[in-house]
Write a protein that holds these residues in place. Structure first.
Motif, PDB file in Angstrom:
ATOM      1  N   ARG A  77       0.648  -1.135  -0.320  1.00 53.53           N
ATOM      2  CA  ARG A  77      -0.138  -0.713   0.240  1.00 53.53           C
ATOM      3  C   ARG A  77       0.784   0.963   0.202  1.00 53.53           C
ATOM      4  N   LYS A  78       1.917   1.246   0.755  1.00 54.62           N
ATOM      5  CA  LYS A  78       2.388   2.517   1.031  1.00 54.62           C
ATOM      6  C   LYS A  78       3.484   2.839  -0.843  1.00 54.62           C
ATOM      7  N   ARG A  79       3.985   1.744  -0.731  1.00 49.03           N
ATOM      8  CA  ARG A  79       4.959   2.001  -2.400  1.00 49.03           C
ATOM      9  C   ARG A  79       3.335   2.309  -3.653  1.00 49.03           C
ATOM     10  N   TYR A  80       2.532   1.778  -3.769  1.00 47.75           N
ATOM     11  CA  TYR A  80       1.320   1.679  -4.559  1.00 47.75           C
ATOM     12  C   TYR A  80       0.889   3.810  -4.368  1.00 47.75           C
ATOM     13  N   LEU A  81       0.949   3.945  -2.950  1.00 50.28           N
ATOM     14  CA  LEU A  81       0.723   5.532  -2.412  1.00 50.28           C
ATOM     15  C   LEU A  81       1.677   6.102  -3.186  1.00 50.28           C
ATOM     16  N   ILE A  82       2.581   6.102  -3.041  1.00 52.43           N
ATOM     17  CA  ILE A  82       3.938   6.549  -3.363  1.00 52.43           C
ATOM     18  C   ILE A  82       3.794   6.658  -4.835  1.00 52.43           C
ATOM     19  N   LEU A  83       4.112   5.516  -5.691  1.00 54.39           N
ATOM     20  CA  LEU A  83       3.990   5.394  -7.319  1.00 54.39           C
ATOM     21  C   LEU A  83       2.844   6.392  -7.776  1.00 54.39           C
ATOM     22  N   SER A  84       1.788   6.608  -6.848  1.00 57.61           N
ATOM     23  CA  SER A  84       0.663   7.277  -7.713  1.00 57.61           C
ATOM     24  C   SER A  84       1.312   8.269  -7.572  1.00 57.61           C
ATOM     25  N   LEU A  85       1.123   9.300  -5.997  1.00 58.77           N
ATOM     26  CA  LEU A  85       1.742  10.685  -6.392  1.00 58.77           C
ATOM     27  C   LEU A  85       2.422  10.432  -7.074  1.00 58.77           C
ATOM     28  N   GLY A  99       1.742  20.954 -25.286  1.00 59.20           N
ATOM     29  CA  GLY A  99       2.017  21.804 -26.382  1.00 59.20           C
ATOM     30  C   GLY A  99       1.289  21.817 -27.937  1.00 59.20           C
ATOM     31  N   SER A 100      -0.185  21.083 -27.455  1.00 58.82           N
ATOM     32  CA  SER A 100      -1.060  21.067 -27.962  1.00 58.82           C
ATOM     33  C   SER A 100      -2.257  20.065 -27.540  1.00 58.82           C
ATOM     34  N   LEU A 101      -3.198  19.779 -27.362  1.00 57.54           N
ATOM     35  CA  LEU A 101      -4.351  19.727 -27.429  1.00 57.54           C
ATOM     36  C   LEU A 101      -4.522  18.087 -27.122  1.00 57.54           C
ATOM     37  N   PHE A 102      -4.384  18.066 -28.038  1.00 56.70           N
ATOM     38  CA  PHE A 102      -3.380  15.316 -28.110  1.00 56.70           C
ATOM     39  C   PHE A 102      -2.776  15.793 -26.743  1.00 56.70           C
ATOM     40  N   GLN A 103      -1.846  16.317 -26.772  1.00 56.01           N
ATOM     41  CA  GLN A 103      -0.708  16.025 -25.584  1.00 56.01           C
ATOM     42  C   GLN A 103      -1.377  16.023 -23.583  1.00 56.01           C
ATOM     43  N   LEU A 104      -2.151  17.478 -24.435  1.00 59.59           N
ATOM     44  CA  LEU A 104      -3.051  17.302 -22.599  1.00 59.59           C
ATOM     45  C   LEU A 104      -3.825  16.825 -22.340  1.00 59.59           C
ATOM     46  N   ILE A 105      -4.346  16.401 -23.422  1.00 60.41           N
ATOM     47  CA  ILE A 105      -5.023  15.333 -22.837  1.00 60.41           C
ATOM     48  C   ILE A 105      -4.832  14.035 -23.142  1.00 60.41           C
ATOM     49  N   LEU A 106      -4.503  13.119 -23.069  1.00 56.20           N
ATOM     50  CA  LEU A 106      -2.888  12.206 -22.795  1.00 56.20           C
ATOM     51  C   LEU A 106      -2.093  12.412 -21.747  1.00 56.20           C
ATOM     52  N   PHE A 107      -1.213  13.733 -21.300  1.00 53.07           N
ATOM     53  CA  PHE A 107      -0.939  13.366 -20.165  1.00 53.07           C
ATOM     54  C   PHE A 107      -1.928  13.646 -19.130  1.00 53.07           C
ATOM     55  N   ARG A 108      -3.137  14.466 -18.847  1.00 54.15           N
ATOM     56  CA  ARG A 108      -4.529  14.102 -18.304  1.00 54.15           C
ATOM     57  C   ARG A 108      -4.566  12.891 -18.154  1.00 54.15           C
ATOM     58  N   VAL A 109      -4.574  12.235 -19.006  1.00 53.05           N
ATOM     59  CA  VAL A 109      -5.049  10.688 -18.443  1.00 53.05           C
ATOM     60  C   VAL A 109      -3.639   9.380 -17.536  1.00 53.05           C
ATOM     61  N   VAL A 110      -2.955  10.632 -17.777  1.00 53.89           N
ATOM     62  CA  VAL A 110      -2.018   9.684 -17.335  1.00 53.89           C
ATOM     63  C   VAL A 110      -1.878  10.215 -16.010  1.00 53.89           C
ATOM     64  N   GLN A 111      -2.015  11.085 -15.078  1.00 56.73           N
ATOM     65  CA  GLN A 111      -2.716  12.247 -14.097  1.00 56.73           C
ATOM     66  C   GLN A 111      -3.894  11.081 -13.365  1.00 56.73           C
ATOM     67  N   GLY A 112      -4.269  10.981 -14.310  1.00 57.31           N
ATOM     68  CA  GLY A 112      -6.114  10.006 -13.696  1.00 57.31           C
ATOM     69  C   GLY A 112      -5.311   9.009 -13.351  1.00 57.31           C
ATOM     70  N   VAL A 113      -4.747   8.090 -13.840  1.00 52.29           N
ATOM     71  CA  VAL A 113      -4.596   7.163 -13.080  1.00 52.29           C
ATOM     72  C   VAL A 113      -3.853   7.482 -11.840  1.00 52.29           C
ATOM     73  N   GLY A 114      -2.812   7.796 -12.514  1.00 53.44           N
ATOM     74  CA  GLY A 114      -1.337   8.481 -11.001  1.00 53.44           C
ATOM     75  C   GLY A 114      -3.232   9.114  -9.908  1.00 53.44           C
ATOM     76  N   GLY A 115      -3.543   9.817 -10.084  1.00 54.24           N
ATOM     77  CA  GLY A 115      -4.797   9.917  -9.321  1.00 54.24           C
ATOM     78  C   GLY A 115      -5.764   9.025  -8.651  1.00 54.24           C
ATOM     79  N   GLY A 116      -6.433   8.478  -9.193  1.00 50.93           N
ATOM     80  CA  GLY A 116      -6.705   6.886  -9.199  1.00 50.93           C
ATOM     81  C   GLY A 116      -6.679   6.223  -7.642  1.00 50.93           C
ATOM     82  N   GLY A 117      -5.844   6.273  -6.885  1.00 49.61           N
ATOM     83  CA  GLY A 117      -5.116   5.191  -6.582  1.00 49.61           C
ATOM     84  C   GLY A 117      -5.308   6.392  -4.615  1.00 49.61           C
ATOM     85  N   LEU A 118      -5.246   7.444  -4.890  1.00 48.89           N
ATOM     86  CA  LEU A 118      -4.950   8.686  -3.456  1.00 48.89           C
ATOM     87  C   LEU A 118      -6.149   8.704  -2.872  1.00 48.89           C
ATOM     88  N   GLN A 119      -7.495   8.699  -3.299  1.00 49.25           N
ATOM     89  CA  GLN A 119      -8.705   8.853  -2.721  1.00 49.25           C
ATOM     90  C   GLN A 119      -9.127   7.853  -1.334  1.00 49.25           C
TER      91      GLN A 119
END
Length: 522
Positions: A77-85, A99-119
């Motif tokens: 759990r701790k390692r997963y929490l740190i990895l998510s963060l 630099g483009s909308l495609f890049q922003l959407i792609l990075f937002r997907v990654v951000q959502g993957v990282g943020g999903g375990g925090l709550q």
């Protein structure tokens, strides 16, 4: 709970360590809402295209939340929490530099993957850090983050966008993420009971695929449905079928699997099952009202965004102050009674909103929100306490993942429901009201003549003002029809809260006494 060194750590330090990333993750679900116009102009994107900046994050977030319990078993759990963060913070920087909308959407997907375990991980850690009789206080602290996030998100996003750039709504996550990483690394440790994935254990790839496909498709449908007229759009119809079939098969598959991605067998616990139903429907109605009130004030009453925020603010402030009070009350009063009080008070607040008309004053709107602000701590804190009271500690990660998924889905369903209901009921009321706009109706004809006289006095009597009078009446009809549709939506949410009261009696009375260790002990 102890740090890695083995020395006991104060529970409030652990609480601060896990609440920082939770608050930031909740902030990021709404912080970009107010910056969409700036992002659209900066990246030369279309109006519909840019909304994927919001949808992409919500979809990735929704997919990861239910599997976070399994991921905690795989990584620890701790390692997963740190990895998510780390993933969340790094992708936030990439979002800001896109630099483009495609890049922003792609990075937002990654951000959502990282943020999903925090709550869910933060909630599970809080439930285990506090002794059973103080878990109401733990959920009060967690609830403060849940309530504060949606309030601060648009305010922080708007301030950063206006004073700096939309990119800073993502860059601001860096110092907060670094602080949270330091605190989690220093003060949070995996508990002794933390189950780890056994060597050679097979991964439930089928369950993983069904979960990703089902939840991802469902979130897109909920986020885009009303915008594209629901099943009139072929892709919404296809995704709805995919979501329905995937989630139905997922339930049977996971129940039969020895090591499922999401352990649904926990729903045999009736208190947990009833609590999740109440949470889903409760947040369905609550989030719907959070969406409705600003729309009513700004769209029909002419309030500015700031004034609408001033109406919502006092209710949020009351909720924040009341959270720890309710947390303390759970140690002395049956939490079921507190929950029933929360449901009834919330129902009353929504019923009063259902009586709004286009002549209400600022004070009336504020007081309705203040009453709702009193009810939400009673609802959220006592419900969380009751739902987890009889969950065995080893199942806490999985239970928290399911609970947070249904809370988020409840909000998504509620938002989709109210926006659709507003559109449909406004059409209905407009049709009914227009039946009286007839040359045969004496009251209508009297109003037309009065308007023509008024326009002649204001604009001069040389021109015929008949068309302008009809236009003014039609505009007023549209406003009244829209106001009535809001009344219908608020009333529907009132009924939902009242219908939840019987479910409370299914839930077992929570444990009492400091020696009690819930669900089989720690």
């Amino acid at each position: 709970m102890s740090a890695a060194s083995g020395a006991p750590v104060n529970k409030w330090i652990i609480t601060l360590a896990v609440m920082i990333p939770t608050l930031v993750e909740i902030l990021d679900t709404s912080v970009a809402n107010v910056a969409l116009a700036h992002i659209q102009g900066s990246l030369s994107a279309g109006q519909e295209e840019v909304t994927w900046v919001l949808t992409s994050y919500l979809v990735a977030n929704a997919v990861v939340i239910p599997m976070s319990g399994w991921l905690a078993r795989v990584f620890g759990r701790k390692r997963y929490l740190i990895l998510s963060l780390v993933v969340f913070t790094a992708s936030s920087l990439l979002c800001g530099a896109a630099g483009s909308l495609f890049q922003l959407i792609l990075f937002r997907v990654v951000q959502g993957v990282g943020g999903g375990g925090l709550q869910p991980m933060s909630q599970a850690i809080l439930m285990e850090t506090f002794p059973p009789h103080q878990r109401g206080m733990a959920m009060a602290v967690f609830g403060m983050g849940v309530v504060l996030g949606p309030i601060l998100g648009p305010l922080l996003g708007g301030w950063l966008t206006d004073n700096y750039s939309w990119r800073w709504i993502f860059y601001v996550n860096l110092p907060i993420g670094v602080l949270a990483l330091f605190m989690i690394q220093s003060f949070v440790a995996d508990p002794e009971h933390q189950e780890r994935r056994a060597a050679g254990e097979k991964v439930d790839y089928v369950g993983l695929a069904l979960l990703t496909l089902g939840i991802g498709s469902l979130q897109i449908v909920l986020d885009k449905g009303q915008q594209d007229d629901w099943f009139s759009a072929d892709y919404i119809l296809v995704l709805s079928i995919v979501a329905g079939v995937s989630l139905l098969v997922l339930v049977f598959w996971e129940l039969a699997h020895e090591r499922p991605i999401v352990d649904l067998r926990i729903f045999k616990n009736l208190s947990f099952a009833a609590g999740n139903i109440v949470m889903f429907i409760g947040f369905f109605a609550f989030f719907g009202s959070i969406v409705l009130l600003p729309m009513y004030l700004q769209g029909l009453m002419g309030y500015t965004a700031f004034l609408a925020g001033m109406v919502l603010g006092p209710g949020g402030a009351v909720a924040l102050v009341a959270m720890p009070v309710v947390g303390k009350l759970t140690q002395k009063i049956d939490a079921r009674a507190l929950l029933i009080a929360g449901l009834l008070i919330n129902g009353y607040a929504l019923w009063s909103m259902a009586g709004f008309n286009l002549s209400i004053d600022f004070h009336t709107a504020v007081m309705a929100r203040v009453v709702q602000g009193i009810s939400m701590p009673l609802f959220f804190v006592s419900l969380s306490y009751l739902t987890f009271a009889w969950v065995p500690v080893p199942q806490m990660n999985n239970a928290s993942a399911i609970f947070n998924l249904l809370r988020n889905l409840g909000g998504s369903f509620g938002t989709a429901f109210v926006t659709t209901m507003l559109a449909r009921r406004a059409q209905f009321h407009q049709l009914r009201l227009s039946e009286h706009m007839s040359a045969l109706d004496p009251n209508f004809q009297t109003m037309i003549e009065q308007l023509k006289l008024h326009l002649s006095w204001k604009l001069g009597s040389l021109a015929d003002h008949t068309d302008r009078a009809y236009t003014l009446i039609y505009q007023q009809l549209q406003r009244q029809a829209s106001a009535m549709s809001f009344n219908d939506a608020f009333l529907a949410q009132t009924v939902l809260f009242l219908c939840l009261v019987p479910l409370v009696f299914i839930m077992k009375k929570p444990p009492s006494g400091k020696r009690f260790e819930a669900g089989g002990g720690h």
